[in-house]
Every structure is written in C-alpha cells, then in structure tokens.
Design an enzyme around this catalytic site. Structure first.
Site, short mmCIF file in Angstrom:
data_model
loop_
_atom_site.label_atom_id
_atom_site.label_comp_id
_atom_site.label_asym_id
_atom_site.label_seq_id
_atom_site.Cartn_x
_atom_site.Cartn_y
_atom_site.Cartn_z
CD GLU A 72 4.24 1.00 6.89
OE1 GLU A 72 5.06 1.61 7.83
OE2 GLU A 72 3.78 1.95 5.89
CD GLU A 73 3.15 4.42 3.80
OE1 GLU A 73 2.93 4.84 4.77
OE2 GLU A 73 4.18 4.19 3.15
CG ASP B 173 -0.21 0.14 2.62
OD1 ASP B 173 0.69 -0.46 2.84
OD2 ASP B 173 -0.65 0.97 3.22
#
Length: 458
Positions: free
Chosen positions: A163-164, A97
């Site tokens: 993750e972001e 991502d």
C-alpha cells in the site's frame, strides 16, 4: 450516558485483558522491516510479516489463511471465517507494509523496536498500519475465535503488502479475484480518529494526480557570467510555472478546477491544525476557505520535488533542463482524468519565454465519498458510541486510498467505512511514529461490538 449492557461490559473486560497480547503482537510486527521496496530492505522482511499474519489470524479463529500474489508481485494475506447461515459478510482490511524510517537520526527511539515512552508506543508502523492489525487481532480474540466459537457474521480478511508504495497490486487483484473482497460491509482500517479519543469515520478521500514536468530552454548549461541575462534560465522558468499553481492567497489556482467546495462534516479549528501540522510561529495558513474546506473539499497542489543542482556543488551555470514532481489532490466531485488534464494544460500554458514543457503523468487515483445512510453505519456509530462514550463524527482525509474507489466500483451495494487507530499525534510517515494504546483498545472494542450487532441491525 446509560449503563452499558452486560455484553458490552464483558467485551470491554476481554479487550482490556488482551492488551498485553496486543503489545506483544505489535512488538513483533514493528521489528519486521516490511518496507515493500527491495532497493531499501530485503523482500524477506515482507515475507516474514505476511507469514506472521497467516499464523496470528489462524490462531484468532480465521480459516484458510494464506498469501496471494498480486499483479505487482507483492503478496496479500487473505482468509475468512463463516458465520451463522444468512448472516451478512464483513471484510476487514489493513496493510502490513510500512514507510521507510527516513532519517534514522531524527528518531528518538530505534524505528524498528517498539518502545514505550510517556504512555505511547513508538516505532515505524506502530500506527500505520500495524496498529490496525493489532486492533483486528484483539477484536477477533475478544469475540472468542480462538475458542472455536462461530463469529456472529461472516468474516473476510485482506492485508495488503504494498500500500505504501502505491504500485496498485491489490487494486488490480480486485477484478481478478472478486470473491476475496465481496462483502456487505468493508471496514477499511487505515485511517483514524480526528482527535485522540474522538470516534471518527472517514467519509471522504481526495483523489490524486501526480505528474513530472520537464522544462528545457537551452541545448546545454552555459556560463552565467558570459551568457546570463538574455539566455533563458530553465530553473527560473520552472519557478514561474510552479508559482502560477497558487494565487496570491495560496489557493490552488489550476484553471478549470473548481476551488469553492465547502465541507459539511466536523470542523477543523485553525489553531488545532497549526499544532497538528507543526506550522511555525508567525507563518500564516494559506487559502481563503476554512481548514476543513481547504483540506477535504477543495483541490490542493504540492510541489513534491525538484531536480536541479544542489547548493553544495553548484556552479556558475545557467540551467538548460530541470524537472519537478507535482502532486494534485482532488476532492469528490472532480474526476481524476479531468484533474490530470487541467493540471497538464495549466503547466504547459504557463511556460514563459517559449520554454519547452513536457508533462509526464505518474500515479493517480479517484476521490471517494462514502454512503453513510445504511445499516452498517448505524451499527458502527452505535458501537463507537458504546466504546468511547461519545458520538461518532464524520471527517474527511486529505490523502488518497485508491483501493476504496476500486471497491466502490466493483461492489456498489456494499457499505465502505474507514476507521482505525491513526490520530494526528501518531506522526504517520514521519520519524517518531507512535500509537496511543488506548486507541487500539477502544477501536478493538468498537470493532468487536460492531461485528456482534451488525447482523441484527440490518
């Protein structure tokens, strides 16, 4: 430097020959708008990216590649490949991502179209973290995975899908599916070199404590002409509270948190930091320690946002209630719960005029320090030296990767190394993100060399 071995020379040539394929991979990946926020981009973009990884890493020699849904509803991509009997296991991590492009107008090239300019490849995710995906694929192909040759170690692969966004899906998956993550060494490839061409292992990460602070002083907004003066202004109270988070030198001054840590790794010259951070001419750096001390060994507070009337559209009114989002980064040695408690107490105690203060905890995560005295770090240092012709240095990172603390807690005997293609000029998370293809080439070679030598280094 002594002449390189025949094996290194052969791998170097294979990696070099694979770089056009790496560019093809990255072109396809950047075109997929895999922002893991359905409010901004269709979730099908993330699904398309995950499916691409399943196909690409299967072709590169991994087995049982598949999507696994994590507790936050996003999909991780996992797989493995067996090595020789008795060989150690290496986990390769990345995330697919990306951050949203932010201001499209600030991009000099289309954010979701890989564009080459002045020798760099531009596009959202080109470095963070799709450049690391290209690095993994290139390293595995160079080792001969597509030809059916066994890898020299057992390989596990995990690519995170959120993750972001910081929603913690993969961190929650670790205790639920530990067999997906268990390894002797975990290569967390979401960092990079301290400077372009300088091989670097990130050995320290700061933890995180985010809060939202709400300040209230009146039952409702009041006319500033009729009541301004004696009426307590919530925005003015918030400004005073936030100002108290730093001392006159700019040091973070949260009561109860030590601010005298010293970094013992690579130095970060102030001039280089000014350039990397884009500090304006005539504006001073803050804090009384070195840049490395302030960035990697001491707590740092940042005001991320304030809810109050914007200049355009504001009226002659005293504000009754305002909010701010405050982020505290904490170095290894400070427990995140202690940091959150200290920040909350400081904000509450700093309220002027009896203003009412509410502090709501938001996201958080513990700091991380790698253990660097094991065989994996020795093998990694040797591999990076062969790939770059320079000794590996150790640096910290001011940001947080909560997954590292979770992995360290669940697999305390494993060595965790943070490497990658993201150097300062990449401008990750900002408009005009880019990657230098030489970093993909050198890091792919280093990874291939590490995987080849790690078994005999133990």
């Amino acid at each position: 430097m002594s002449a390189e071995s025949a094996e290194t020379a052969a791998l170097r040539e294979k990696v070099r020959a694979l770089m056009p394929r790496a560019k093809e991979d990255l072109t396809a990946l950047v075109a997929m708008r895999s922002v893991a926020d359905p409010r901004q981009f269709p979730p099908e973009e993330c699904a398309r990216t995950a499916d691409f990884l399943v196909r690409a890493f299967t072709e590169a020699g991994l087995r049982d590649m598949r999507r696994v849904t994590t507790p936050d509803g996003t999909d991780a991509v996992v797989g493995h490949a067996p090595g020789p009997e008795g060989a150690p296991t290496v986990l390769l991590y990345c995330h697919y991502d990306v951050q949203p492009p932010l201001d499209d107008a600030a991009w000099r090239t289309p954010p979701f179209e890989l564009t080459e300019r002045d020798g760099r490849w531009y596009g959202r995710g080109a470095a963070d973290c799709k450049g690391n995906i290209a690095m993994h694929l290139t390293a595995l192909r160079a080792l001969g995975g597509p030809e059916g040759r066994d890898f020299p170690v057992n390989v596990k692969f995990v690519a995170e899908g959120s993750e972001e966004q910081g929603t913690g899906g993969l961190e929650q998956l670790v205790p639920l599916r530990p067999e997906l993550f268990a390894a002797d060494t975990l290569l967390v490839c979401d960092t990079g070199n301290f400077a372009l061409g300088l091989p670097t292992a990130t050995t320290s990460l700061r933890g995180l404590a985010n809060v939202v602070v709400t300040v209230s002083t009146l039952k409702g907004e009041m006319h500033s002409g009729m009541f301004g003066g004696p009426a307590p202004d919530a925005l003015a109270a918030l400004v005073r509270i936030l100002d108290g988070l730093r001392d006159e030198h700019g040091n973070t001054a949260v009561k109860g948190l030590s601010g005298d840590g010293v970094w013992d790794g690579v130095d970060y010259p102030a001039g280089q930091f000014r350039e990397d951070a884009g500090v304006l001419d005539g504006v001073s750096l803050v804090g009384t320690g070195s840049v490395a001390d302030e960035l990697w060994a001491r707590p740092a507070v940042t005001v991320l946002g304030i809810d109050c009337p914007p200049v355009v559209g504001s009226t002659a009114a005293i504000q009754a209630t305002v909010r701010a989002r405050v982020s505290l980064r904490v170095p290894p040695g400070i427990a995140p719960d202690d940091a959150l408690r200290a920040l909350t107490d400081h904000l509450t105690a700093s309220a002027p005029w009896g203003a009412r203060v509410e502090v709501e905890p938001e996201s958080g995560g513990g700091p991380f320090r790698a253990r660097t005295d094991g065989p994996a770090y020795r093998a990694l240092g040797a591999a990076l030296r062969e790939a770059y012709g320079k000794d590996m240095v150790q640096a910290g990172q001011g940001g947080s990767i909560p997954l590292c603390t979770v992995l360290a807690a669940h697999f305390p005997e494993a060595e965790i190394a943070l490497i990658g293609v993201e150097e300062p000029a990449c401008l990750i998370h900002a408009p005009n993100e880019s990657v230098d293809p030489s970093e993909i080439e050198h890091m792919a070679l280093a990874e291939a060399l590490f995987l080849s030598s790690y078994a005999t280094a133990r």
